[in-house]
Every structure is written in structure tokens, then in C-alpha cells.
Design an enzyme around this catalytic site. Structure first.
Site, mmCIF file in Angstrom:
data_model
loop_
_atom_site.group_PDB
_atom_site.id
_atom_site.type_symbol
_atom_site.label_atom_id
_atom_site.label_comp_id
_atom_site.label_asym_id
_atom_site.label_seq_id
_atom_site.Cartn_x
_atom_site.Cartn_y
_atom_site.Cartn_z
ATOM 1 C CG PHE A 186 -2.040 1.275 1.194
ATOM 2 C CD1 PHE A 186 -2.973 1.238 0.441
ATOM 3 C CD2 PHE A 186 -1.399 2.605 1.889
ATOM 4 C CE1 PHE A 186 -3.956 2.158 0.154
ATOM 5 C CE2 PHE A 186 -2.320 3.514 1.278
ATOM 6 C CZ PHE A 186 -3.234 3.338 0.675
ATOM 7 C CG ASP A 234 5.620 4.049 1.944
ATOM 8 O OD1 ASP A 234 5.532 4.793 2.690
ATOM 9 O OD2 ASP A 234 4.674 3.869 1.039
ATOM 10 C CE LYS A 265 -1.140 6.858 6.583
ATOM 11 N NZ LYS A 265 -0.645 5.989 5.778
HETATM 12 C C1 PLP Z 1 -0.900 5.966 4.183
HETATM 13 C C2 PLP Z 1 0.209 5.479 3.481
HETATM 14 C C3 PLP Z 1 0.405 6.024 2.022
HETATM 15 C C4 PLP Z 1 -0.468 7.131 1.639
HETATM 16 O O1 PLP Z 1 -0.434 8.285 2.446
HETATM 17 P P1 PLP Z 1 -1.553 9.455 2.143
HETATM 18 O O2 PLP Z 1 -1.246 10.522 2.985
HETATM 19 O O3 PLP Z 1 -2.755 8.566 2.596
HETATM 20 O O4 PLP Z 1 -1.672 9.575 0.656
HETATM 21 C C5 PLP Z 1 1.628 5.603 1.661
HETATM 22 N N1 PLP Z 1 2.136 4.444 1.923
HETATM 23 C C6 PLP Z 1 2.160 4.038 3.196
HETATM 24 C C7 PLP Z 1 3.132 3.035 3.675
HETATM 25 C C8 PLP Z 1 1.039 4.463 3.901
HETATM 26 O O5 PLP Z 1 0.661 3.840 4.992
#
Ligand code: PLP
Length: 411
Positions: free
Chosen positions: A151, A236, A265
Site C-alpha cells: 500500500f 516507504d 502521516k
Molecule cells: C498511508 C500510506 C500512504 C499514503 O499516504 P496518504 O497521505 O494517504 O496519501 C503511503 N504509504 C504507506 C505505507 C501508507 O501507510
């Protein structure tokens, strides 16, 4: 025409607010039927005055809890100065934000953006440009290797390499240039990397997939394979980073570093969308004026809040809380395995709880927890993801786990 009186009647109850959302907001989420009006620390209060423990923390955007006083103070002070300049001009928060973030993360350069998906998009663009200009990949041949069940966000390019049908269906045609291999399979990764591979993009722990921790040695092997092939490793850490697992990066547990990291986040303290790509200066340095940007990226308000987040993280207090409370959480959760729970995974104050197949669905369990004053959310049917804010107290954590024990014991 509705009158003002009609409108206030419409919104005086939880049902009224929910009906309003249903009528006027797109249906791209399926929230629990709770309407939050206020929050502080680990607690939220709904429109009827009921209090709930927040066991989701905005998917780790609220690592420091709701409205942490230091973060609110930094935001309020900056609101009284300047909030937006655009990057057409310099402002007095950007350089310090970038320097402090680089120093906190042990990296060399920072590309500030807003949402997580934007940070990932930015990292992909930088990796492609690096592949053409530095590695020497032939025009339009660059590939990026990613993992199944990933994700990384919701843009058309990012869903192009999702393996989740719900995230992809009807959104094609998709962006080419991505190769998907099973997560945790080092041999498959080795096979997928070619001379055209610009980067390998991985979540050190897959959050959305259900807090999936890869096998021991997998991430170190990914690092080794990338070095061998002169390929970038992009971690990520949007959900796993910034103290969630007890360290700044989840990758720190493996004693390896990535070439680029995406952060988001918690970087905005639950106040602002603040994201960034951080990493090697010789990689991020490939960008030239005009090639990438964002109107709001690195704005003064975002930088001021981000700097306050960095100050909180620089004490190590939240990392320690995550480690200590996480050990307690995992000890308590392990007692539930075999009692309505089939497996528990995670690291620090972060857990994926697989519910027994013959028990409640994730949705049913989330709703039952809500009725007991604990908010969390299912992911992929039978898994609950627990990510309480790192300010939570041990007795509050116990209260949440007690509620979960009660709920998973139900049929
Ligand atoms: C939440 C998330 C994203 C996307 O972040 P948004 O601010 O919702 O665009 C990307 N990578 C990971 C691992 C995430 O948990």
C-alpha cells in the site's frame, strides 16, 4: 427549501450527521457509525458526549495523540506569522525544517510534499530520473520493483502497481514500468532486478496489508541486492516510521539504511498533511527547477508543525514508549491466540490481529469494540489493525485489550 431550524435538527444526532455525510460526501469509505466532535491525547468524544479510546491514531498520523500541546502551540504561533508563500519565494521555516529532519533521520537532503501518496510519487520520479541520468538506463526503460500486497497510496500511478482489486478495478489504463514480486521472498526479488531496475520500493512492515513483518534477513538481503545491482532501495516509512515501531525508521531494526525514505502521516502531527522524501543528496539532487513541485509543499505552517514533531522525536521519549508499551501490548495480545484470535504480528505499539475464521468478521469486531468505547478498524476482512497513540497509558492499553478479549470471545 429547508429552514435553518430543519438543518439543525438534521445534525443534532449522530444519525443526522451520518445521513448528511451519506447524502453529500462520496462513498469511498465505510466508517464506523461514530461521529467525533472533540479529542485529546488518546481519547475522542462523540457528538453525544461518549468517550472512546483511539486505537487507530489516524493510521499513525496521530502518533503523538490528538492535539499534543507542543504541536498545537507551534501551529498557533505560526498561524500568527505566515502560513503560505508558495515556493516562488523563500521563507524562514523551510531550511530549518529540512535540516532538522535530515539530522533526525541521518539523511542528507529533504524534498517536502503534503500527502503520503505525493511523497511516494516524488520518490518514483526521482528514482526514474536518477536511473536515466546517473545509472545510465536507456530512455523510458526504467523499472521499479515493488511487493505484492503493498500500500503506497491512491494515485493512478500508485494503484497501477497495487495487487488489491478494489484499489485498481476500473481505474486503468495503468502506468507501466512496475514489476511486482511476492513480499518477503528474497529469491523472487533477486530474479526481478535487472540492469534497468531504477529502484526497489518496499514497506519495511506492510501496514495496510495487516501489519505484515517480513521474514528475518529479508530487508538486509534487499539492501544487498540493490547494492550489487546499483539500484536504489526506497523504504516507504509513511506508516511504519517516526517512532511507531520504537525507532525513527522501522528499517533501523535491521541495521540497514535506504537510499530514499518516504515519510508522511505523523510528520504532520495529526494537524497538517506534511510529507517528505528524505535520503541521499546525490539522488535527490537530480531534480532541477521546474521539474517537480507542489503549491503547498514545504509551506511555513507545515514546516513549523513538522519542526515541532521533530523536536518531540529528538528526545527519544516516544520511541521508548512505543518499545515498552509495545512489549506489553504484544504480551497481552499473545494470550488471545487460540481464544478467538488466530495470529498476532507487529512491532512496537503496532499490531495486526487476525480473528479466528469461525468468529466475528473484522467489521463486526470493530463495531463491538466501538460499543465498548474502543475505536479501531479492520483491514482485509479478518484482521484488526491496532495502532494506539504513543501517549497512551498502560492502563488505557489494558482497557482496550480487555475489550478486545471480550469481543473475540463472542460468537
Ligand atoms: C498511508 C500510506 C500512504 C499514503 O499516504 P496518504 O497521505 O494517504 O496519501 C503511503 N504509504 C504507506 C505505507 C501508507 O501507510
Amino acid at each position: 427549501m429547508t429552514t435553518f431550524a430543519d438543518k439543525s435538527a438534521e445534525t443534532s444526532s449522530a444519525a443526522g450527521y451520518i445521513a448528511l455525510d451519506e447524502r453529500w460526501s462520496t462513498h469511498n469509505y465505510h466508517p464506523l457509525p461514530v461521529v467525533i466532535a472533540e479529542a485529546e491525547g488518546a481519547w475522542v468524544t462523540d457528538v453525544q458526549g461518549e468517550r472512546y479510546l483511539d486505537f487507530l491514531s489516524g493510521y499513525s498520523a496521530l502518533n503523538f495523540g490528538h492535539r499534543h500541546p507542543d504541536l498545537v502551540r507551534a501551529a498557533t504561533e505560526q498561524l500568527g506569522r505566515v502560513t503560505l508563500t508558495s515556493r516562488a519565494f523563500h521563507h524562514d521555516q523551510l531550511g530549518s525544517f529540512c535540516r532538522e529532519l535530515a539530522e533526525l533521520t541521518g539523511t542528507e537532503m529533504v524534498l517536502p510534499m503534503n500527502s503520503g501518496a505525493e511523497a511516494v510519487e516524488s520518490a518514483l520520479k526521482v528514482a526514474r530520473k536518477w536511473a536515466y541520468r546517473v545509472k545510465g538506463v536507456a530512455e523510458n526503460q526504467a523499472q521499479i520493483v515493488v511487493a505484492g500486497s503493498n500500500f503506497h497510496g491512491r494515485t493512478t500511478t500508485i494503484v497501477s502497481f497495487s495487487t488489491d482489486d478494489e484499489a485498481r478495478a476500473d481505474f486503468g489504463p495503468f502506468t507501466p514500468g512496475f514489476v511486482v514480486v511476492p513480499y518477503g521472498d528474497a529469491a523472487a526479488l533477486a530474479e526481478a532486478i535487472t540492469e534497468n531496475t531504477a529502484a526497489v520500493l518496499l514497506e519495511p512492515i506492510q501496514g495496510e496489508a495487516g501489519v505484515i513483518v517480513p521474514p528475518d534477513g529479508y530487508l538486509a538481503e534487499a539492501r544487498r541486492l540493490c547494492d550489487e545491482a546499483n539500484t536504489l532501495l526506497i523504504a516507504d516509512e509513511i506508516q511504519s516510521g517516526l517512532a511507531r515501531t520504537g525507532t525513527i525508521f522501522a528499517l533501523d531494526h535491521e541495521r540497514i539504511t535506504a537510499d530514499l525514505y518516504t515519510l508522511g502521516k505523523a510528520l504532520g502531527g495529526g494537524i497538517m498533511p506534511v510529507s517528505a522524501v528524505v535520503g541521499r543528496a546525490d539522488v535527490l539532487g537530480v531534480l532541477r527547477p521546474g521539474e517537480h513541485g507542489s503549491t503547498f509543499g514545504g509551506n511555513p505552517l507545515a514546516c513549523a508543525v513538522g519542526r515541532a514533531v521533530i523536536r518531540l522525536l529528538s528526545t527519544g521519549e516516544f520511541q521508548q514508549r512505543s518499545t515498552a508499551l509495545g512489549a506489553h501490548l504484544h504480551e497481552r495480545l499473545s494470550e488471545l491466540v487460540g481464544n478467538g484470535v488466530s495470529a498476532v504480528r507487529g512491532r512496537g505499539l503496532w499490531a495486526g490481529v487476525d480473528l479466528a475464521e469461525d468468529g466475528l468478521t473484522g467489521r463486526e469486531a470493530s463495531e463491538a469494540l466501538m460499543k465498548r468505547g474502543v475505536l479501531c478498524k479492520e483491514t482485509h476482512g479478518h484482521t484488526l489493525r491496532l495502532a494506539p497513540p504513543l501517549v497512551i497509558e498502560e492502563r488505557e492499553l489494558d482497557r482496550g485489550v480487555d475489550a478486545l478479549a471480550e469481543v473475540v470471545g463472542m460468537r
